[in-house]
Enzyme design. Structure first.
Site: not given
Ligand code: NAD
Length: 305
Positions: A250, A182
């Site tokens: 994406n 990955k």
């Molecule tokens: P994200 O950026 O969506 O969220 C991370 C944090 O930021 C959370 O606590 C969330 O509540 C906060 N956040 C998001 N938007 C916000 C806003 N507008 N205001 C305030 N806080 C906010 O994180 P993610 O994309 O879910 O990624 C989490 C993990 O999963 C990472 O390690 C990423 O690499 C992995 N991952 C993500 C994806 C994907 O498609 N998103 C896919 C595979 C792996």
């Protein structure tokens, strides 16, 4: 199964939505407005234009949750030490804490804080985008692969829960292959999409971008080989190009971070290739430059014109 998900961003929210069909799911996140929205109106998930609302529990306070059978960690890398601290009060003697984060180094931080016998890892090819408080988009289907370590029966139970909820899941005995397989994909896609501000597919379509991807991926594959990690595919660049094409529309999570002015996961992705390259004597000048450029993007967010 009682399951906590630490980090209810895009991926944590998507998994919370899907898994609450068959388990007691608690979403733990510091973003108060998101937690309030979920508690007030439920968590809305959008898939191909169709929306559905479900009601996982949501909180900013781990004391409200209590002991869990399993904890999934889905914060961004920078928040992993925070997630480890939150997980303490959720863990009994048999609780498994499993990171599905991208990059290298998060499992090690969790294991140091919680004990390696409690900490497992997986990778997921699912895609998710957070549209706003209480609102997530399911942006791509894909298999989630869990390592069999640290405890096969517990990890198998998690994979079975995913499958029961319609999320394809498998177990693997080769954690390093899983994680580096990955990592190489993220190395080829994330930093370049963030720097060029393009969706994944543009990297495959533009020869100038493809050349940079090829150089970054070749370095990462050379480092994997030097450390004795057998990647789960034989042609790394072809594999990364295929992923970029399959997820063509994406926006990578690193691009989303840069657009939002949030810290990226660059140090656990391209930065991890640089660190491992130094350790194993493999030059990684392209990943070093990509890491420095994205780090400069991170710290200049407030001054961007
Ligand atoms: P994200 O950026 O969506 O969220 C991370 C944090 O930021 C959370 O606590 C969330 O509540 C906060 N956040 C998001 N938007 C916000 C806003 N507008 N205001 C305030 N806080 C906010 O994180 P993610 O994309 O879910 O990624 C989490 C993990 O999963 C990472 O390690 C990423 O690499 C992995 N991952 C993500 C994806 C994907 O498609 N998103 C896919 C595979 C792996």
């Amino acid at each position: 199964m009682k399951l906590a998900i630490i980090g209810a961003g895009a991926m944590g929210s998507l998994l919370g939505f899907c898994l609450c069909a068959e388990a007691e799911v608690w979403l733990l996140d510091p973003w108060q407005a998101h937690v309030d929205a979920m508690n007030a109106g439920g968590l809305v998930c959008e898939l191909n234009g169709v929306t559905e609302t479900r009601h996982p529990y949501a909180t900013t306070n781990p004391a409200e949750i209590g002991l869990c059978d399993a904890v999934l960690v889905l914060v961004k890398a920078e928040q992993t030490p925070w997630a480890a601290a939150q997980a303490r009060s959720l863990c009994g003697s048999t609780t498994l804490v499993v990171t599905l984060q991208n990059g290298v180094g998060n499992r090690e931080i969790l294991a140091e804080q919680l004990g390696p016998e409690h900490v497992g890892q997986g990778v997921t090819a699912l895609g998710a985008t957070l549209l706003g408080p209480g609102h997530v988009r399911h942006a791509g289907q894909g298999t989630t692969i869990f390592s069999a370590a640290p405890e096969r029966a517990g990890m198998a139970a998690l994979a079975a829960l995913f499958s029961a909820c319609g999320l394809p899941a498998e177990l693997s005995d080769d954690l390093e292959a899983l994680v580096w397989g990955k990592l190489v994909v993220n190395v080829g896609i994330n930093a370049l999409t963030a720097l060029l501000r393009v969706p994944n597919g543009a990297l495959a379509a533009l020869p100038e971008a493809r050349a940079l991807m090829a150089a970054a991926v070749a370095e990462a594959a050379a480092v994997a080989q030097a450390r004795g990690t057998l990647l789960p595919y034989s042609h790394p660049l072809e594999h990364v190009l295929a992923v970029a094409r399959a997820t063509g529309a994406n926006r990578s999570s690193m691009l989303q971070d840069v657009l939002r002015g949030s810290p990226t996961e660059i140090s656990t992705i391209n930065g991890a290739v640089v660190r491992e390259g130094l350790r194993w004597g493999v030059p990684t000048p392209v990943n070093q430059l990509l890491t420095q450029l994205v780090q400069a993007l991170d710290v200049s967010a407030a001054q961007r014109v």
